[in-house]
Write an enzyme that holds these catalytic residues in place. Structure first.
Site, mmCIF file in Angstrom:
data_model
loop_
_atom_site.group_PDB
_atom_site.id
_atom_site.type_symbol
_atom_site.label_atom_id
_atom_site.label_comp_id
_atom_site.label_asym_id
_atom_site.label_seq_id
_atom_site.Cartn_x
_atom_site.Cartn_y
_atom_site.Cartn_z
ATOM 1 N N HIS A 158 3.795 21.354 29.655
ATOM 2 C CA HIS A 158 2.675 20.438 29.464
ATOM 3 C C HIS A 158 2.809 19.180 30.320
ATOM 4 O O HIS A 158 1.891 18.365 30.372
ATOM 5 C CB HIS A 158 2.581 20.058 27.986
ATOM 6 C CG HIS A 158 1.365 19.261 27.626
ATOM 7 N ND1 HIS A 158 0.076 19.731 27.815
ATOM 8 C CD2 HIS A 158 1.234 17.998 27.110
ATOM 9 C CE1 HIS A 158 -0.793 18.799 27.422
ATOM 10 N NE2 HIS A 158 -0.119 17.756 26.996
ATOM 11 N N ASP A 196 1.200 26.698 28.716
ATOM 12 C CA ASP A 196 0.970 25.446 27.992
ATOM 13 C C ASP A 196 0.229 25.721 26.687
ATOM 14 O O ASP A 196 -0.940 26.130 26.699
ATOM 15 C CB ASP A 196 0.176 24.479 28.876
ATOM 16 C CG ASP A 196 0.052 23.089 28.260
ATOM 17 O OD1 ASP A 196 0.573 22.882 27.145
ATOM 18 O OD2 ASP A 196 -0.560 22.215 28.909
ATOM 19 N N SER A 212 -3.948 15.803 28.899
ATOM 20 C CA SER A 212 -3.698 15.961 27.464
ATOM 21 C C SER A 212 -4.788 15.256 26.654
ATOM 22 O O SER A 212 -5.962 15.616 26.765
ATOM 23 C CB SER A 212 -2.300 15.435 27.132
ATOM 24 O OG SER A 212 -1.908 15.798 25.838
#
Length: 530
Positions: free
Chosen positions: A462, A396, A339
């Site tokens: 995610h 995602d 991320s």
């Protein structure tokens, strides 16, 4: 009854009809043939043949045909039942899943998957793919050829390396959440990082600082937010391989930089600052415009804290120290992140590639990373010799932002097939939000997992553990989840319980899964899903 003579296959018991029913229906193996009077008096030899045929059919484990429920539905009219329950029972008795099979795909389960679930949940410790010797091919697995021929289908050695680097990030998450607060007045103390790979040793902790702050009235309104509003936070670490046997297996001494994802309020605020800004010291790296990166990412990377250096200074200083310490050895630098950490990993790798005239090979393994900069920045990273492998879940949303919701595959196809479209896209590259991904892509899909719901939420798609689960089961594009996946499902079931198919959750409870103490008590057999 005949059922007493038929062996059980995978916990599924076949029950034959009573002999009386033979007089009213055709043969179950050949429904076109009407039952005759002799069928009612089957001799021993024909019965054995009949049962043998049934056993062979059961051993094939073919999916059972849809069977319509012939029982009339009944509405529960008991005094204690509510109107809602009566309607629920009504729809249940209608057996709509036999009319629209796709309605039950989200909760579909099979004995084969349940047996696999039992095996994966029974692992009390992590199990890895084969730990083969990579000494002769380590540069290839580190991306010297952009992982050509290793991704689709996925090479087993590369799969293991990807999962291993993902676990370095998990260690960063665990260390941060075990003590998230950072003192503003004192210099940060060293933290204990529990690495799953014991051949590595942590040499330095890394901190990131936001250039923005929350107004003072926020603390007055919500004084209990604590570390969520702090400007500086622990984000990762630098580690080096110190085990001689592992160095020999890998063919070099590896330096790992692992970075976690977004955790604090100010980190979220920085993520929203999606205007492109120039990379410091680079005014014209591309033919049309200079390399630019997202303002928020650059801020977190370059801003120093009140009593600590910036992330940029810490990483560059530590890598230079390690390179001097192990001067003359064959080495590599691996930057991995999830991320926000994936975005910062690109900035780290880009700066390391230019901080010294002779740098060892640098590779980035990113999970669920957003776009970081414009096309000129992507070209700059590639031209500097940095190899990037992006692990992307098709479901995602974070991997599609910031910038326009256009896939890189479509963008490249338009540029190659149409000069007009290429000209338009080149003009769009000068727009303030014209972002582009960097490197090679390894695309997985949470819908391919037999354990996750097809409509899993954004957080699950995610989630880092979900990513490692998908990589561990990935074989090739459009191929089923591999049957010999080795990664334990315990953490996935614990962290994404609402996104795991309900029948697997109920079976996990039946297995008496104790995630807190990592004690797994498995019954002698798994109950049949029927």
């Amino acid at each position: 009854m005949i059922a007493s003579t038929i062996p059980t296959q995978n916990g599924l018991a076949f029950q034959a009809s009573r002999s009386k029913s033979f007089s009213r229906c055709g043969s179950r193996l050949n429904p076109l043939v009407r039952a005759s009077a002799t069928t009612q008096t089957l001799n021993t030899e024909s019965t054995r043949n009949h049962l043998s045929n049934l056993e062979k059919l059961l051993q094939k484990q073919a999916p059972p045909p849809l069977q319509h429920d012939t029982k009339p539905f009944q509405i529960d009219s008991s005094n204690g039942s509510t109107r809602e329950n009566r309607f629920k029972n009504l729809f249940k008795d209608l057996n709509l899943s036999t009319i629209w099979p796709e309605m039950k795909t989200a909760e579909e389960v099979s004995p084969r998957h349940l047996n696999r679930l039992q095996r994966l949940l029974s692992k009390s410790s992590m199990e890895y793919s084969p730990r083969n010797n990579l000494a002769s091919r380590w540069r290839e697995y580190h991306g010297c050829n952009d992982w050509a021929g290793l991704i689709d289908p996925l090479d087993e050695n590369l799969r293991r390396e990807v999962v291993r680097f993902g676990e370095f990030i998990q260690a960063a998450y665990h260390t941060f959440h075990s003590n998230p607060a950072t003192s503003v007045e004192e210099s940060p103390l060293s933290r204990q990082v529990a690495l799953s790979d014991k051949s590595y040793r942590v040499t330095k902790g890394l901190y990131t600082t936001s250039s923005i702050g929350l107004p003072s009235w926020v603390d007055d309104l919500a004084p209990d937010l604590g570390w969520m509003t702090q400007r500086s936070s622990w984000i990762g670490y630098v580690a080096v391989c110190d085990d001689k046997r592992e160095i020999s297996r890998m063919g070099r001494r590896d330096i790992v930089i692992a970075l976690r994802g977004t955790a604090t309020c100010l980190e979220w605020a920085e993520n929203m600052r999606d205007v492109l800004v120039k990379v410091p010291g680079e005014e014209n790296s591309g033919p049309n415009q200079p390399a630019k990166v997202e303002c928020g990412f650059q801020s977190l990377y370059k801003t120093p804290g009140s009593n600590m250096p910036s992330l940029s200074e810490s990483v560059v200083g530590e890598v230079r120290r390690l390179m001097e310490l192990y001067k003359g050895e064959t080495s590599s630098i691996t930057v991995t992140g999830h991320s926000l950490g994936a975005a910062l990993a690109l900035l780290v790798a880009d700066e390391l590639s230019t901080c010294e005239p002779e740098m060892p090979p640098i590779a980035v393994f990113s999970f669920g990373g957003p776009r970081v900069g414009n096309r000129a920045f992507a070209d700059r990273v590639s031209n500097n010799g940095v190899k990037v492998l992006r692990i992307v879940n098709s479901q995602d949303l974070i991997t599609r932002v910031p910038g326009m919701f256009v896939s890189e595959e479509l963008d490249q196809k338009l540029r190659n097939n149409s000069k007009v479209a290429a000209g338009v896209l080149n003009v769009l590259d000068n727009m303030p939000w014209a972002y582009a991904h960097v490197g090679t892509e390894l695309r997985v899909d949470s819908k391919m997992s037999p354990y996750l719901k097809p409509d899993a939420d954004v957080a699950c798609c995610h989630d880092l553990e979900a990513y490692l689960h998908l990589v561990d089961g990935f074989l090739a594009t459009n191929c089923p989840f591999r049957a010999n996946a080795k990664r334990s499902l315990a953490r996935l079931v614990n962290e994404q319980k609402s996104n795991v198919k309900k029948l697997y959750i109920s079976k996990a409870k039946g297995l008496r899964l104790n995630l807190d103490n990592q004690v797994l008590v498995i019954p002698s057999c798994l109950p049949s899903p029927s």
